[in-house]
Design a protein around this motif. Structure first.
Motif, PDB file in Angstrom:
ATOM      1  N   PHE A 243     -41.556-100.589   7.345  1.00 55.49           N
ATOM      2  CA  PHE A 243     -40.645-101.066   8.390  1.00 55.49           C
ATOM      3  C   PHE A 243     -39.437-101.793   7.821  1.00 55.49           C
ATOM      4  O   PHE A 243     -38.974-102.792   8.358  1.00 55.49           O
ATOM      5  N   LYS A 244     -38.928-101.256   6.704  1.00 55.74           N
ATOM      6  CA  LYS A 244     -37.704-101.825   6.132  1.00 55.74           C
ATOM      7  C   LYS A 244     -36.507-101.245   6.865  1.00 55.74           C
ATOM      8  O   LYS A 244     -36.541-100.087   7.294  1.00 55.74           O
ATOM      9  N   LYS A 245     -35.442-102.020   6.943  1.00 59.27           N
ATOM     10  CA  LYS A 245     -34.183-101.448   7.432  1.00 59.27           C
ATOM     11  C   LYS A 245     -33.682-100.493   6.357  1.00 59.27           C
ATOM     12  O   LYS A 245     -33.760-100.807   5.161  1.00 59.27           O
ATOM     13  N   LEU A 246     -33.143 -99.353   6.761  1.00 60.41           N
ATOM     14  CA  LEU A 246     -32.745 -98.323   5.793  1.00 60.41           C
ATOM     15  C   LEU A 246     -31.364 -97.775   6.103  1.00 60.41           C
ATOM     16  O   LEU A 246     -31.085 -97.392   7.236  1.00 60.41           O
ATOM     17  N   SER A 247     -30.519 -97.744   5.105  1.00 57.88           N
ATOM     18  CA  SER A 247     -29.237 -97.055   5.224  1.00 57.88           C
ATOM     19  C   SER A 247     -29.204 -96.017   4.117  1.00 57.88           C
ATOM     20  O   SER A 247     -29.350 -96.355   2.933  1.00 57.88           O
ATOM     21  N   LEU A 248     -29.040 -94.755   4.491  1.00 57.87           N
ATOM     22  CA  LEU A 248     -29.093 -93.675   3.500  1.00 57.87           C
ATOM     23  C   LEU A 248     -27.804 -92.861   3.539  1.00 57.87           C
ATOM     24  O   LEU A 248     -27.489 -92.244   4.568  1.00 57.87           O
ATOM     25  N   GLU A 249     -27.051 -92.907   2.456  1.00 56.92           N
ATOM     26  CA  GLU A 249     -25.819 -92.102   2.327  1.00 56.92           C
ATOM     27  C   GLU A 249     -26.110 -91.018   1.305  1.00 56.92           C
ATOM     28  O   GLU A 249     -26.229 -91.305   0.106  1.00 56.92           O
ATOM     29  N   LEU A 250     -26.223 -89.768   1.765  1.00 58.63           N
ATOM     30  CA  LEU A 250     -26.801 -88.735   0.893  1.00 58.63           C
ATOM     31  C   LEU A 250     -25.809 -87.610   0.591  1.00 58.63           C
ATOM     32  O   LEU A 250     -24.608 -87.783   0.715  1.00 58.63           O
ATOM     33  N   GLY A 251     -26.344 -86.478   0.217  1.00 59.64           N
ATOM     34  CA  GLY A 251     -25.512 -85.378  -0.280  1.00 59.64           C
ATOM     35  C   GLY A 251     -24.700 -84.675   0.803  1.00 59.64           C
ATOM     36  O   GLY A 251     -24.805 -84.981   1.991  1.00 59.64           O
ATOM     37  N   GLY A 252     -23.883 -83.733   0.368  1.00 62.61           N
ATOM     38  CA  GLY A 252     -23.055 -82.992   1.320  1.00 62.61           C
ATOM     39  C   GLY A 252     -22.747 -81.586   0.830  1.00 62.61           C
ATOM     40  O   GLY A 252     -22.983 -81.242  -0.345  1.00 62.61           O
ATOM     41  N   LYS A 253     -22.263 -80.781   1.740  1.00 59.37           N
ATOM     42  CA  LYS A 253     -21.797 -79.419   1.407  1.00 59.37           C
ATOM     43  C   LYS A 253     -20.635 -79.184   2.352  1.00 59.37           C
ATOM     44  O   LYS A 253     -20.699 -78.377   3.288  1.00 59.37           O
ATOM     45  N   THR A 449     -13.712 -98.157   9.642  1.00 60.08           N
ATOM     46  CA  THR A 449     -14.324 -97.047  10.389  1.00 60.08           C
ATOM     47  C   THR A 449     -15.765 -96.784   9.928  1.00 60.08           C
ATOM     48  O   THR A 449     -16.118 -97.078   8.776  1.00 60.08           O
ATOM     49  N   PRO A 450     -16.603 -96.224  10.835  1.00 61.79           N
ATOM     50  CA  PRO A 450     -17.977 -95.900  10.422  1.00 61.79           C
ATOM     51  C   PRO A 450     -17.968 -94.811   9.358  1.00 61.79           C
ATOM     52  O   PRO A 450     -17.293 -93.791   9.516  1.00 61.79           O
ATOM     53  N   PHE A 451     -18.732 -95.037   8.304  1.00 63.35           N
ATOM     54  CA  PHE A 451     -18.778 -94.076   7.195  1.00 63.35           C
ATOM     55  C   PHE A 451     -20.214 -93.618   6.986  1.00 63.35           C
ATOM     56  O   PHE A 451     -21.115 -94.435   6.759  1.00 63.35           O
ATOM     57  N   GLY A 452     -20.444 -92.299   7.028  1.00 61.99           N
ATOM     58  CA  GLY A 452     -21.786 -91.796   6.748  1.00 61.99           C
ATOM     59  C   GLY A 452     -21.953 -90.409   7.318  1.00 61.99           C
ATOM     60  O   GLY A 452     -21.041 -89.858   7.934  1.00 61.99           O
ATOM     61  N   GLY A 453     -23.143 -89.850   7.113  1.00 64.13           N
ATOM     62  CA  GLY A 453     -23.354 -88.466   7.505  1.00 64.13           C
ATOM     63  C   GLY A 453     -24.464 -88.292   8.515  1.00 64.13           C
ATOM     64  O   GLY A 453     -25.250 -89.205   8.771  1.00 64.13           O
ATOM     65  N   MET A 454     -24.514 -87.084   9.095  1.00 63.86           N
ATOM     66  CA  MET A 454     -25.628 -86.715   9.959  1.00 63.86           C
ATOM     67  C   MET A 454     -26.457 -85.625   9.252  1.00 63.86           C
ATOM     68  O   MET A 454     -26.184 -85.270   8.115  1.00 63.86           O
ATOM     69  N   GLY A 460     -27.623 -93.684   9.357  1.00 63.78           N
ATOM     70  CA  GLY A 460     -26.898 -94.952   9.456  1.00 63.78           C
ATOM     71  C   GLY A 460     -25.449 -94.792   9.026  1.00 63.78           C
ATOM     72  O   GLY A 460     -25.032 -93.728   8.550  1.00 63.78           O
ATOM     73  N   ARG A 461     -24.682 -95.835   9.243  1.00 66.02           N
ATOM     74  CA  ARG A 461     -23.268 -95.833   8.892  1.00 66.02           C
ATOM     75  C   ARG A 461     -22.922 -97.098   8.136  1.00 66.02           C
ATOM     76  O   ARG A 461     -23.414 -98.182   8.481  1.00 66.02           O
ATOM     77  N   GLU A 462     -22.062 -96.948   7.127  1.00 65.69           N
ATOM     78  CA  GLU A 462     -21.524 -98.108   6.421  1.00 65.69           C
ATOM     79  C   GLU A 462     -20.120 -98.376   6.959  1.00 65.69           C
ATOM     80  O   GLU A 462     -19.616 -97.649   7.793  1.00 65.69           O
ATOM     81  N   GLY A 463     -19.476 -99.421   6.440  1.00 72.52           N
ATOM     82  CA  GLY A 463     -18.088 -99.702   6.818  1.00 72.52           C
ATOM     83  C   GLY A 463     -17.986-100.688   7.961  1.00 72.52           C
ATOM     84  O   GLY A 463     -18.831-100.705   8.863  1.00 72.52           O
ATOM     85  N   GLY A 464     -16.958-101.524   7.913  1.00 74.69           N
ATOM     86  CA  GLY A 464     -16.625-102.431   9.004  1.00 74.69           C
ATOM     87  C   GLY A 464     -17.811-103.199   9.551  1.00 74.69           C
ATOM     88  O   GLY A 464     -18.681-103.662   8.818  1.00 74.69           O
ATOM     89  N   TRP A 465     -17.845-103.302  10.883  1.00 72.91           N
ATOM     90  CA  TRP A 465     -18.943-104.050  11.520  1.00 72.91           C
ATOM     91  C   TRP A 465     -20.283-103.355  11.301  1.00 72.91           C
ATOM     92  O   TRP A 465     -21.323-103.995  11.342  1.00 72.91           O
TER      93      TRP A 465
END
Ligand code: NAD
Length: 481
Positions: A243-253, A449-454, A460-465
């Motif tokens: 039950f940790k809070k998790l922010s995952l910014e992962l790979g892309g194509k 701005t919100p930064f991150g992927g789906m 989750g999203r990084e950036g700003g608030w």
């Protein structure tokens, strides 16, 4: 210049407890540039203990106090731009110009942005007419873990650490074992800036021995991770049941979509950059270029022509545009991906091979910018992340087909779309399955701005608030009137 890297724990520069280190290699020369600790559970435990202790006082500091010290860190990063940029390039292989213009300035911006941000971070209140008033307190979480990759080493490391510290948390952080030097230099800067001991602890080591210990430590209550989808999935499987809070910014194509009506020159100039900047090793690089059929041949010829002029060379040279890829392991992986593309029937229009330079760079890891055509959307080359200087081009006839191709992978990080037709652009932006859409631009970043992927690009999203929300725990207090 060599860098004998130490862990930074409780304000001290220390070797790993069992003394194990590995060599650090400059990928552009093949030369050893120092040693890296191989930290393990006991080192992580020391860091967590120090962070827990420091949290008792850091959590009580005012936003103004945190602002002052973080701003000082930003000032020091700025004042050491040349040394930090040289270290980043020596460690990573990227052109020095890029380190100076992008990586290091962005690291100081990250500290300054969140230092000022925390002074404006307000909480909500909700009144229930004359019955009650609710107010929401946002408190720091405690000890948090930040784990970052090698492609933008100091840039992404500070993108996590800065909001975590600004929000009043204490941090156990691990940079990539492939590019640890600027994180080590950052620990010296934090020391010089007077950051209290234990507030930020930096442990060096690999994912298996060190990163995984951070992820599974019960006293680390949140994990902010940027890296591959494979490692992200593993981290989620360990952290979620705890039950940790998790922010995952992962790979892309990421798809780049080109319509015939775009501003051609601007598009051409930008696409060479969005394909090959940092040797294609930016999670936001467009690796699948989709071009409207009517202009496909024109696009192809010009794109190949312009990309062939990118100057590859010594990353330290002023006119170099393409440096080395980051490591032998990654070099072999990218070349294997190119071999696979050939096996799948792809035609190599440009590059497709490693490049041997001379002099100091004769043992460097250089791969030519590579452009491939003739592959359908479902082959592995168009489905799997390569994360190197390799792009494919495909063609489409209608808006619907472009959308279908753009969304035809499991990833969903970023898309860049080129058209002068604003209703088409906004309609498509609504349909594209990615966390970021750039219209007629690429990598234009506003840190608010919100930064991150789906999809498989993250959670989750990084950036700003978003970042300050992630690194705090909201608590609602309801007072009956
Ligand atoms: P990686 O997943 O191999 O490693 C990233 C970090 O995680 C490193 O510090 C590594 O030591 C650590 N790690 C690895 N396995 C771990 C585990 N089981 N537990 C804890 N820590 C672990 O990724 P990489 O090769 O360093 O970076 C390239 C990847 O990062 C690419 O997939 C790229 O798309 C992605 N990336 C994503 C973004 C984004 O914002 N979405 C940004 C940059 C890079």
């Amino acid at each position: 210049m060599t860098y004998e890297i130490k862990n930074y724990i409780k304000g001290q520069f220390v070797n790993p407890q069992d003394g194990e280190t590995v060599e650090n290699i400059n990928p552009a020369t093949g030369k050893v540039i120092g040693t890296i600790p191989v930290s393990k559970s006991t080192d992580v435990q020391q860091a967590v203990t120090a962070a827990k202790e420091a949290f008792k006082t850091w959590r009580k500091t005012s936003p103004q106090e945190r602002f002052k010290i973080m701003n000082k860190i930003a000032d020091l990063i700025e004042s050491k731009l040349d040394d930090l940029a040289l270290a980043e390039t020596t460690d990573n292989g990227k052109p020095l110009k890029l380190s100076k213009r992008v990586d290091i300035p962005r690291a100081s911006d990250n500290f300054r942005f969140f230092a000022t941000g925390i002074m404006h971070f307000a909480s909500e209140s909700h009144t229930m007419e004359d019955k009650a008033i609710n107010y929401t307190i946002r408190q720091p979480i405690g000890v948090v873990g930040c784990i970052s990759p090698w492609n933008l080493p100091l840039y992404l490391f500070t993108w996590k650490i800065a909001p975590a510290l600004a929000a009043g948390n204490c941090v156990v952080a691990k940079p990539s074992e492939v590019t640890p030097v600027t994180a080590f230099l950052l620990s010296q800067i934090c020391d010089e800036a007077g950051l209290p001991a234990g507030v930020l602890n930096i442990v060096h080591g690999d994912g298996a021995h060190c990163g995984s210990e951070i992820v599974k430590h019960p006293d680390i209550k949140a994990i902010s991770f940027t890296g591959s989808t494979r490692a992200g999935a593993h981290i989620a499987s360990v952290a979620a049941p705890m039950f940790k809070k998790l922010s995952l910014e992962l790979g892309g194509k990421n798809p780049t979509i080109v319509f015939a009506d775009c501003d051609w020159d601007k598009m051409m100039k930008t696409i060479v950059h969005s394909s090959f900047a940092n040797q294609g090793q930016i999670c936001l690089c467009g690796s699948r270029i989709l071009v409207e059929k009517t202009v496909y041949e024109k696009f192809k010829n010009e794109f190949v022509e312009r990309s062939s002029k990118l100057r590859m060379g010594d990353p330290l040279a002023d006119d170099t545009q393409q440096g080395a890829v980051v490591s032998k392991l990654h070099f072999d992986k990218v070349l294997a991906c190119i071999a696979l593309a050939k096996e799948e029937g792809g035609d190599i229009l440009l590059g497709g091979e490693s490049v041997k330079l001379e002099g100091d760079n004769k043992d460097g890891l250089f791969i030519a910018p590579t452009i491939i055509e003739g592959l359908g959307p479902n082959c592995r080359t168009n489905q799997e992340e390569i994360f190197g200087p390799v792009v494919t081009i495909q063609t489409f006839e209608t808006e619907e087909e472009a959308l279908q191709l753009a969304n035809a992978t499991d990833y969903g990080l970023a898309c860049s779309l080129w058209t002068q037709n604003i209703s088409r652009a906004t309609h498509m932006a609504n349909q594209i399955e990615s966390g970021i859409v750039w219209i007629n631009c690429w990598l234009l970043r506003d840190l608010r701005t919100p930064f991150g992927g789906m999809k498989n690009s993250g959670v989750g999203r990084e950036g700003g608030w978003n970042a300050l929300d992630f690194f705090t725990e909201p608590k609602n207090v309801c007072v009956q009137i």
